[in-house]
Design a protein around this motif. Sequence first.
Motif, mmCIF file in Angstrom:
data_model
loop_
_atom_site.group_PDB
_atom_site.id
_atom_site.type_symbol
_atom_site.label_atom_id
_atom_site.label_comp_id
_atom_site.label_asym_id
_atom_site.label_seq_id
_atom_site.Cartn_x
_atom_site.Cartn_y
_atom_site.Cartn_z
ATOM 1 N N THR A 26 0.823 -1.101 -0.027
ATOM 2 C CA THR A 26 0.077 -0.065 -0.132
ATOM 3 C C THR A 26 0.774 1.216 0.041
ATOM 4 O OG1 THR A 26 -0.190 -0.213 2.405
ATOM 5 C CG2 THR A 26 -1.936 -0.950 1.272
ATOM 6 N N ASN A 38 -4.957 -1.592 -6.951
ATOM 7 C CA ASN A 38 -4.723 -2.238 -5.561
ATOM 8 C C ASN A 38 -6.303 -2.700 -5.546
ATOM 9 O OD1 ASN A 38 -2.232 -1.898 -5.211
ATOM 10 N ND2 ASN A 38 -2.232 -1.063 -3.065
ATOM 11 N N GLU A 63 -1.874 -6.568 3.707
ATOM 12 C CA GLU A 63 -1.473 -5.078 2.936
ATOM 13 C C GLU A 63 -0.646 -4.459 4.106
ATOM 14 O OE1 GLU A 63 -5.070 -3.507 1.559
ATOM 15 O OE2 GLU A 63 -5.998 -5.235 1.213
#
Length: 235
Positions: free
Chosen positions: A107, A134, A150
Motif C-alpha cells: 500500500t 490495488n 496489506e
Amino acid sequence: MTPHIHAQPGDFARTVLMPGDPLRAKFIAETYLDEAREVSNVRNILAYTGSYKNTPVSIMASGMGMPSIGIYSWELFTTFGVENIIRVGSCGAYTKTLKLHDVLLATEAWSESSYAKTQNGDMAPHNHPSAKLNQWLQESAARQGIPIHEGTVHSSDVFYRHEHEVFQKIHAEEGALAVEMESFALFHNARVLNKHAACLLTVSDHLITEEASTSQQRETGFKQMIEIALGSVKN
Ligand code: ADE
C-alpha cells in the motif's frame, strides 16, 4: 524499439506483470497464457504477450533492484503504450504477522534510495501504488478466496546488510512489514508518467525467525500471487 526492449509498438498489452526473474516470466507465460509469444529478449530479459481468460496481458522480467525495474518500466510506459504494471515478486518479512509464503499487497513503498531524487529531484521517501490497481487486486483475491496482507514495504538498494539494527528501526519507524528491492522506483515512474503500478509479493524469507521457504512452499505462494494478479487484469 528502445535501448533495452526490442519490440514494436503494439507488441505489449495495456497491462504487464513483472516478476524479477526472466525464467519466471517464461514459466508464467507458458503456464497461464493462451497464445503466448515472445516479444523481446534483450539481455535475456524475456517478455511475452498472450491472453488470460480472453484478456490481453504481457509478462516481462524486471531484473533485480531499482535501477533495473526503473529502466524497463520507464520504457514500457513511455514507448509501448503500457498503462498498468503489476510487480509480482518476493520479499523478506520484518514482522511475525507475516508467515513464509503469505501474499502481501503493497500500500506504500518507503525507501532511503536516491532513485527519485536522481530521476527528478523528488525528496519524499514514500511512493504509492495505484488505488485502482490495488482495488482490482483486492477484488481478485477476494473472488478467489485467497487471503492477502496489506501494508508498507521497504524498497532497499542493499540485499546483504546489517539486518538487525537496520530492519528493526525501519519496521518501528516507517511501519514497513517486509523488504524487497523494486517497488519505490516502479511507483515513482508510474506517478511521474501518469500511469498505474502495483506490487504483490510472496514472503520468501523471514528476517525475525530466519526461516527461508522450501521450494514447495515458494511454489504455493507464487501460484496464489500469480492467480490474484492475472485475475485482476481488465481490458
Ligand atoms: N526479496 C526477498 N527477500 C528479500 C530480502 N531479504 N531482502 C531484499 N529483498 C528480498
